[in-house]
Design a protein around this motif. Structure first.
Motif, PDB file in Angstrom:
ATOM      1  N   ARG A  45     -17.326   7.563  69.753  1.00 22.89           N
ATOM      2  CA  ARG A  45     -16.397   7.637  68.619  1.00 22.89           C
ATOM      3  C   ARG A  45     -15.409   6.478  68.727  1.00 22.89           C
ATOM      4  NH1 ARG A  45     -16.661  12.685  70.755  1.00 22.89           N
ATOM      5  NH2 ARG A  45     -17.937  14.174  69.584  1.00 22.89           N
ATOM      6  N   LEU A  46     -15.378   5.659  67.685  1.00 23.47           N
ATOM      7  CA  LEU A  46     -14.519   4.484  67.655  1.00 23.47           C
ATOM      8  C   LEU A  46     -13.558   4.607  66.476  1.00 23.47           C
ATOM      9  CD1 LEU A  46     -17.312   1.789  68.190  1.00 23.47           C
ATOM     10  CD2 LEU A  46     -15.979   2.967  69.959  1.00 23.47           C
ATOM     11  N   ASN A  47     -12.269   4.636  66.758  1.00 20.12           N
ATOM     12  CA  ASN A  47     -11.264   4.728  65.699  1.00 20.12           C
ATOM     13  C   ASN A  47     -10.498   3.406  65.655  1.00 20.12           C
ATOM     14  OD1 ASN A  47      -9.567   5.598  63.696  1.00 20.12           O
ATOM     15  ND2 ASN A  47      -8.607   7.242  64.882  1.00 20.12           N
ATOM     16  N   PHE A  48     -10.716   2.649  64.564  1.00 18.19           N
ATOM     17  CA  PHE A  48     -10.083   1.341  64.393  1.00 18.19           C
ATOM     18  C   PHE A  48      -8.735   1.540  63.694  1.00 18.19           C
ATOM     19  CE2 PHE A  48     -14.568   0.577  64.857  1.00 18.19           C
ATOM     20  CZ  PHE A  48     -14.620  -0.516  65.716  1.00 18.19           C
ATOM     21  N   ILE A  49      -7.670   1.079  64.344  1.00 19.35           N
ATOM     22  CA  ILE A  49      -6.311   1.424  63.907  1.00 19.35           C
ATOM     23  C   ILE A  49      -5.518   0.172  63.545  1.00 19.35           C
ATOM     24  CG2 ILE A  49      -4.116   2.436  64.681  1.00 19.35           C
ATOM     25  CD1 ILE A  49      -5.943   4.333  66.437  1.00 19.35           C
ATOM     26  N   CYS A  50      -4.889   0.228  62.380  1.00 20.38           N
ATOM     27  CA  CYS A  50      -4.014  -0.840  61.907  1.00 20.38           C
ATOM     28  C   CYS A  50      -2.767  -0.185  61.323  1.00 20.38           C
ATOM     29  CB  CYS A  50      -4.753  -1.681  60.870  1.00 20.38           C
ATOM     30  SG  CYS A  50      -4.101  -3.344  60.711  1.00 20.38           S
ATOM     31  N   THR A  51      -1.810  -0.968  60.869  1.00 16.42           N
ATOM     32  CA  THR A  51      -0.568  -0.381  60.374  1.00 16.42           C
ATOM     33  C   THR A  51      -0.799   0.444  59.105  1.00 16.42           C
ATOM     34  OG1 THR A  51       0.633  -2.257  61.284  1.00 16.42           O
ATOM     35  CG2 THR A  51       1.824  -0.861  59.745  1.00 16.42           C
ATOM     36  N   HIS A  52      -1.407  -0.183  58.088  1.00 20.76           N
ATOM     37  CA  HIS A  52      -1.525   0.466  56.783  1.00 20.76           C
ATOM     38  C   HIS A  52      -2.924   1.018  56.498  1.00 20.76           C
ATOM     39  CE1 HIS A  52       1.905  -2.469  56.072  1.00 20.76           C
ATOM     40  NE2 HIS A  52       2.447  -1.278  55.917  1.00 20.76           N
ATOM     41  N   ASN A  53      -3.879   0.822  57.404  1.00 22.12           N
ATOM     42  CA  ASN A  53      -5.274   1.238  57.187  1.00 22.12           C
ATOM     43  C   ASN A  53      -5.745   0.775  55.806  1.00 22.12           C
ATOM     44  OD1 ASN A  53      -7.182   4.354  56.961  1.00 22.12           O
ATOM     45  ND2 ASN A  53      -7.783   2.423  57.838  1.00 22.12           N
ATOM     46  N   SER A  54      -5.592  -0.527  55.563  1.00 16.24           N
ATOM     47  CA  SER A  54      -5.928  -1.052  54.244  1.00 16.24           C
ATOM     48  C   SER A  54      -6.881  -2.244  54.280  1.00 16.24           C
ATOM     49  CB  SER A  54      -4.653  -1.454  53.490  1.00 16.24           C
ATOM     50  OG  SER A  54      -3.921  -2.406  54.230  1.00 16.24           O
ATOM     51  N   ALA A 144      -9.483   4.181  70.827  1.00 21.70           N
ATOM     52  CA  ALA A 144      -8.592   3.653  69.793  1.00 21.70           C
ATOM     53  C   ALA A 144      -8.614   2.131  69.899  1.00 21.70           C
ATOM     54  CB  ALA A 144      -7.180   4.187  69.991  1.00 21.70           C
ATOM     55  N   ILE A 145      -9.162   1.480  68.867  1.00 19.94           N
ATOM     56  CA  ILE A 145      -9.225   0.017  68.858  1.00 19.94           C
ATOM     57  C   ILE A 145      -8.127  -0.490  67.934  1.00 19.94           C
ATOM     58  CG2 ILE A 145     -10.639  -2.022  68.384  1.00 19.94           C
ATOM     59  CD1 ILE A 145     -12.516   1.107  68.907  1.00 19.94           C
ATOM     60  N   MET A 146      -7.142  -1.166  68.514  1.00 27.20           N
ATOM     61  CA  MET A 146      -5.960  -1.600  67.770  1.00 27.20           C
ATOM     62  C   MET A 146      -6.261  -2.956  67.130  1.00 27.20           C
ATOM     63  SD  MET A 146      -4.485   1.122  68.777  1.00 27.20           S
ATOM     64  CE  MET A 146      -2.859   1.015  68.032  1.00 27.20           C
ATOM     65  N   THR A 147      -6.392  -2.973  65.788  1.00 27.75           N
ATOM     66  CA  THR A 147      -6.834  -4.189  65.111  1.00 27.75           C
ATOM     67  C   THR A 147      -5.678  -5.062  64.614  1.00 27.75           C
ATOM     68  OG1 THR A 147      -7.054  -3.080  62.967  1.00 27.75           O
ATOM     69  CG2 THR A 147      -8.999  -3.107  64.392  1.00 27.75           C
ATOM     70  N   SER A 149      -1.534  -6.422  65.687  1.00 29.18           N
ATOM     71  CA  SER A 149      -0.537  -6.452  66.760  1.00 29.18           C
ATOM     72  C   SER A 149       0.637  -5.525  66.454  1.00 29.18           C
ATOM     73  CB  SER A 149      -0.053  -7.880  66.994  1.00 29.18           C
ATOM     74  OG  SER A 149       0.393  -8.452  65.779  1.00 29.18           O
ATOM     75  N   GLN A 150       0.951  -5.338  65.158  1.00 26.18           N
ATOM     76  CA  GLN A 150       2.073  -4.470  64.793  1.00 26.18           C
ATOM     77  C   GLN A 150       1.780  -3.020  65.186  1.00 26.18           C
ATOM     78  OE1 GLN A 150       3.308  -4.955  60.715  1.00 26.18           O
ATOM     79  NE2 GLN A 150       4.870  -3.375  60.848  1.00 26.18           N
ATOM     80  N   ALA A 151       0.558  -2.556  64.866  1.00 18.71           N
ATOM     81  CA  ALA A 151       0.185  -1.193  65.244  1.00 18.71           C
ATOM     82  C   ALA A 151       0.074  -1.072  66.761  1.00 18.71           C
ATOM     83  CB  ALA A 151      -1.133  -0.792  64.583  1.00 18.71           C
ATOM     84  N   ASP A 152      -0.432  -2.123  67.398  1.00 19.91           N
ATOM     85  CA  ASP A 152      -0.582  -2.091  68.856  1.00 19.91           C
ATOM     86  C   ASP A 152       0.788  -1.973  69.517  1.00 19.91           C
ATOM     87  OD1 ASP A 152      -1.980  -2.203  71.304  1.00 19.91           O
ATOM     88  OD2 ASP A 152      -1.582  -4.345  71.469  1.00 19.91           O
ATOM     89  N   GLY A 153       1.768  -2.733  69.010  1.00 20.76           N
ATOM     90  CA  GLY A 153       3.103  -2.681  69.589  1.00 20.76           C
ATOM     91  C   GLY A 153       3.856  -1.414  69.215  1.00 20.76           C
ATOM     92  N   ILE A 165      -7.857   0.071  73.201  1.00 17.37           N
ATOM     93  CA  ILE A 165      -8.383  -1.290  73.349  1.00 17.37           C
ATOM     94  C   ILE A 165      -7.779  -2.181  72.266  1.00 17.37           C
ATOM     95  CG2 ILE A 165     -10.460  -2.719  73.437  1.00 17.37           C
ATOM     96  CD1 ILE A 165     -12.035  -0.078  74.067  1.00 17.37           C
ATOM     97  N   PRO A 166      -6.869  -3.090  72.617  1.00 13.08           N
ATOM     98  CA  PRO A 166      -6.341  -3.999  71.596  1.00 13.08           C
ATOM     99  C   PRO A 166      -7.318  -5.137  71.307  1.00 13.08           C
ATOM    100  CG  PRO A 166      -5.149  -4.281  73.670  1.00 13.08           C
ATOM    101  CD  PRO A 166      -6.205  -3.254  73.914  1.00 13.08           C
TER     102      PRO A 166
END
Length: 205
Positions: A45-54, A144-147, A149-153, A165-166
């Motif tokens: 299961r891979l969840n790709f994460i960003c600030t706005h998911n857009s 959780a793959i942080m796509t 830098s804003q979401a990662d931080g 995983i950033p």
């Protein structure tokens, strides 16, 4: 059943030799995570994460699901989420459509719901903007793959994630409403595709 021919043609143009050594080191933890799951015969299961998911998180979700299928890697389930929910930016759907994906809108409104298909007989990826912990996404046993830098931080802790995983990408949003918009979205999509191609090409089943 194979991928749509237009997507196969797009994948055939990807050149993983364009990825430099430092970037390969950034990508390696994701390849290692997937390989360990394959060896253990566990779901991936891979969840790709960003600030706005857009934008970037959706491109990553769609390409990861597609390339897992391309390489015949079973039990891969790809998701995406944001630190907040907004809407999938229409140029993302347009970019994927131009690459050969079949894109349909199944719900209109402020946060439309899209289906994005890569093969006639495979389940489409359901794309809409949602928070990373939305019920649509897994609660545990995922990476959780942080796509961005804003979401990662901004998210030092992702509840339920086995691994964080950033792998951050530049935001094509900077080119919205400019003459380069379509070109820059395609460029980002192909970078994401190339790097995920590299990741999945390493997996031994």
């Amino acid at each position: 059943m194979a991928l749509f021919k237009s997507i196969e043609a797009s994948i055939a143009t990807l050149n993983k030799e364009n990825i430099d050594v430092a970037r390969k080191e950034t990508l390696q933890p994701l390849a290692t995570y997937i390989q360990e799951k394959v060896h253990a015969n566990q779901e991936i299961r891979l969840n790709f994460i960003c600030t706005h998911n857009s934008r970037r998180s959706h491109l990553s979700q769609v390409w990861a699901q597609t390339l897992a299928y391309h390489f015949g890697i079973k039990n891969v389930f790809c998701y995406s989420g944001g630190t907040e929910a907004t809407a999938l930016f229409p140029m993302v759907a347009e970019t994927l459509k131009n690459t050969g994906f079949e894109v349909s809108t199944i719900s209109e409104g402020k946060n439309p719901v899209y289906t994005i298909k890569h093969s006639n007989n495979e389940h489409p990826v359901i794309c809409f903007s949602k928070k990373l912990d939305a019920n649509f996404n897994p609660k545990s046993e995922f990476a959780a793959i942080m796509t961005c830098s804003q979401a990662d931080g901004g998210c030092p802790f992702i509840a339920g994630a086995e691994k964080r995983i950033p792998i951050t990408f530049e935001d094509p949003k900077a080119f919205d409403n400019t003459p380069q918009q379509a070109e820059k979205y395609n460029e980002r999509s192909l970078q994401i595709a190339t790097e995920l191609f590299y990741v999945f090409s390493q997996i031994q089943s």
